[in-house]
Design an enzyme around this catalytic site. Sequence first.
Site, PDB file in Angstrom:
ATOM      1  N   HIS A   1      -2.136  -5.375   1.483  1.00 12.73           N
ATOM      2  CA  HIS A   1      -3.419  -6.055   1.260  1.00 12.73           C
ATOM      3  C   HIS A   1      -3.162  -7.521   0.941  1.00 12.73           C
ATOM      4  O   HIS A   1      -2.165  -7.848   0.309  1.00 12.73           O
ATOM      5  CB  HIS A   1      -4.149  -5.398   0.070  1.00 12.73           C
ATOM      6  CG  HIS A   1      -5.313  -6.205  -0.424  1.00 12.73           C
ATOM      7  ND1 HIS A   1      -6.549  -6.156   0.186  1.00 12.73           N
ATOM      8  CD2 HIS A   1      -5.430  -7.119  -1.430  1.00 12.73           C
ATOM      9  CE1 HIS A   1      -7.372  -6.992  -0.442  1.00 12.73           C
ATOM     10  NE2 HIS A   1      -6.715  -7.585  -1.427  1.00 12.73           N
TER      11      HIS A   1
ATOM     12  N   ASN B   1      -2.081   0.057   6.923  1.00 10.83           N
ATOM     13  CA  ASN B   1      -1.558  -1.222   7.424  1.00 10.83           C
ATOM     14  C   ASN B   1      -0.679  -1.961   6.409  1.00 10.83           C
ATOM     15  O   ASN B   1      -0.645  -3.179   6.365  1.00 10.83           O
ATOM     16  CB  ASN B   1      -2.694  -2.090   7.963  1.00 10.83           C
ATOM     17  CG  ASN B   1      -3.715  -2.417   6.888  1.00 10.83           C
ATOM     18  OD1 ASN B   1      -3.543  -2.036   5.737  1.00 10.83           O
ATOM     19  ND2 ASN B   1      -4.753  -3.135   7.264  1.00 10.83           N
TER      20      ASN B   1
ATOM     21  N   LYS C   1       0.825  -1.211   0.000  1.00 10.68           N
ATOM     22  CA  LYS C   1       0.000   0.000   0.000  1.00 10.68           C
ATOM     23  C   LYS C   1       0.867   1.273   0.000  1.00 10.68           C
ATOM     24  O   LYS C   1       2.080   1.215   0.247  1.00 10.68           O
ATOM     25  CB  LYS C   1      -0.930  -0.040   1.221  1.00 10.68           C
ATOM     26  CG  LYS C   1      -1.943  -1.199   1.175  1.00 10.68           C
ATOM     27  CD  LYS C   1      -2.899  -1.137   2.364  1.00 10.68           C
ATOM     28  CE  LYS C   1      -3.922  -2.258   2.303  1.00 10.68           C
ATOM     29  NZ  LYS C   1      -4.917  -2.157   3.407  1.00 10.68           N
TER      30      LYS C   1
ATOM     31  N   TYR D   1     -12.254  -1.455  -3.603  1.00 10.47           N
ATOM     32  CA  TYR D   1     -12.795  -1.694  -2.262  1.00 10.47           C
ATOM     33  C   TYR D   1     -14.320  -1.512  -2.216  1.00 10.47           C
ATOM     34  O   TYR D   1     -14.873  -1.248  -1.140  1.00 10.47           O
ATOM     35  CB  TYR D   1     -12.110  -0.765  -1.258  1.00 10.47           C
ATOM     36  CG  TYR D   1     -10.739  -1.259  -0.825  1.00 10.47           C
ATOM     37  CD1 TYR D   1     -10.609  -2.400  -0.023  1.00 10.47           C
ATOM     38  CD2 TYR D   1      -9.574  -0.593  -1.198  1.00 10.47           C
ATOM     39  CE1 TYR D   1      -9.360  -2.856   0.383  1.00 10.47           C
ATOM     40  CE2 TYR D   1      -8.318  -1.048  -0.792  1.00 10.47           C
ATOM     41  CZ  TYR D   1      -8.235  -2.176  -0.002  1.00 10.47           C
ATOM     42  OH  TYR D   1      -6.999  -2.640   0.410  1.00 10.47           O
TER      43      TYR D   1
ATOM     44  N   GLU E   1      -9.324  -9.870  -8.043  1.00  9.02           N
ATOM     45  CA  GLU E   1      -8.393  -8.774  -7.749  1.00  9.02           C
ATOM     46  C   GLU E   1      -7.162  -8.820  -8.666  1.00  9.02           C
ATOM     47  O   GLU E   1      -6.634  -7.774  -9.047  1.00  9.02           O
ATOM     48  CB  GLU E   1      -7.963  -8.848  -6.289  1.00  9.02           C
ATOM     49  CG  GLU E   1      -9.107  -8.540  -5.328  1.00  9.02           C
ATOM     50  CD  GLU E   1      -8.789  -8.836  -3.865  1.00  9.02           C
ATOM     51  OE1 GLU E   1      -9.692  -8.664  -3.029  1.00  9.02           O
ATOM     52  OE2 GLU E   1      -7.647  -9.241  -3.558  1.00  9.02           O
TER      53      GLU E   1
HETATM   54  P1  ADP Z   1      -8.026  -6.871   5.560  1.00  7.28           P
HETATM   55  O1  ADP Z   1      -7.238  -5.920   4.677  1.00  7.28           O
HETATM   56  O2  ADP Z   1      -7.222  -7.328   6.743  1.00  7.28           O
HETATM   57  O3  ADP Z   1      -8.671  -8.001   4.797  1.00  7.28           O
HETATM   58  P2  ADP Z   1     -10.690  -5.596   5.704  1.00  7.28           P
HETATM   59  O4  ADP Z   1     -11.057  -6.325   4.452  1.00  7.28           O
HETATM   60  O5  ADP Z   1     -11.599  -5.699   6.882  1.00  7.28           O
HETATM   61  O6  ADP Z   1      -9.218  -6.000   6.211  1.00  7.28           O
HETATM   62  O7  ADP Z   1     -10.540  -4.042   5.383  1.00  7.28           O
HETATM   63  C1  ADP Z   1      -9.904  -3.606   4.209  1.00  7.28           C
HETATM   64  C2  ADP Z   1      -8.993  -2.446   4.543  1.00  7.28           C
HETATM   65  O8  ADP Z   1      -9.775  -1.352   4.985  1.00  7.28           O
HETATM   66  C3  ADP Z   1      -7.989  -2.699   5.674  1.00  7.28           C
HETATM   67  O9  ADP Z   1      -6.843  -3.389   5.265  1.00  7.28           O
HETATM   68  C4  ADP Z   1      -7.679  -1.284   6.129  1.00  7.28           C
HETATM   69  O10 ADP Z   1      -6.744  -0.627   5.272  1.00  7.28           O
HETATM   70  C5  ADP Z   1      -9.043  -0.605   5.968  1.00  7.28           C
HETATM   71  N1  ADP Z   1      -9.797  -0.637   7.228  1.00  7.28           N
HETATM   72  C6  ADP Z   1     -10.443  -1.704   7.772  1.00  7.28           C
HETATM   73  N2  ADP Z   1     -11.031  -1.382   8.941  1.00  7.28           N
HETATM   74  C7  ADP Z   1     -10.756  -0.066   9.152  1.00  7.28           C
HETATM   75  C8  ADP Z   1     -11.094   0.873  10.183  1.00  7.28           C
HETATM   76  N3  ADP Z   1     -11.834   0.523  11.227  1.00  7.28           N
HETATM   77  N4  ADP Z   1     -10.624   2.133  10.045  1.00  7.28           N
HETATM   78  C9  ADP Z   1      -9.885   2.513   8.982  1.00  7.28           C
HETATM   79  N5  ADP Z   1      -9.546   1.682   7.968  1.00  7.28           N
HETATM   80  C10 ADP Z   1      -9.966   0.406   8.046  1.00  7.28           C
END
Ligand code: ADP
Length: 141
Positions: free
Chosen positions: A115, A112, A9, A49, A126
């Site tokens: 992805h 974070n 990212k 997304y 994807e």
């Molecule tokens: P993952 O990437 O671990 O599969 P999710 O699919 O739940 O997680 O969410 C997609 C992305 O959205 C996350 O990787 C993160 O960048 C963002 N995200 C998820 N939850 C939050 C939150 N509560 N606040 C801000 N960003 C979030």
Amino acid sequence: MERTLTILKPDCVRKQLIGAVIDKIERAGFRIVAMKKTKLTTEAAGAFYAVHRERPFYGELVEFMSSGPCVPMILEKENAVEDFRKLIGATDPAEAEEGTVRKLYADSKGENIVHGSDSDENAQIESSFFFSTEEAVNVNN
Ligand code: ADP
């Protein structure tokens, strides 16, 4: 062999951690099938997304994912989808296990670092979001 789609990212690129994260990925036994550096428009980030469009963090997520270049990759390994999610750790770095990519490098639940697809079906969808069929041909030895 199974495939997954990852994106290093914009925070990963900004922090100059592309090499460090790829090192973790390769040491864990994944092969890189396809890789590019690109910058998502807000429209493209929103489409990628779209499943989260009703969530409160959607706007912030789209803004972040289009804030700078990112590095999508198709990875290959046995059990790739599940093993990659183990390697990166929980969405929130505060909850991620020691030694995982997010625990090591991520600042927050939103920013974070990486992805990882959550299913075989989404890995396929994807992958075709970023790569043509020709680019996704396995060129590994
Ligand atoms: P993952 O990437 O671990 O599969 P999710 O699919 O739940 O997680 O969410 C997609 C992305 O959205 C996350 O990787 C993160 O960048 C963002 N995200 C998820 N939850 C939050 C939150 N509560 N606040 C801000 N960003 C979030």
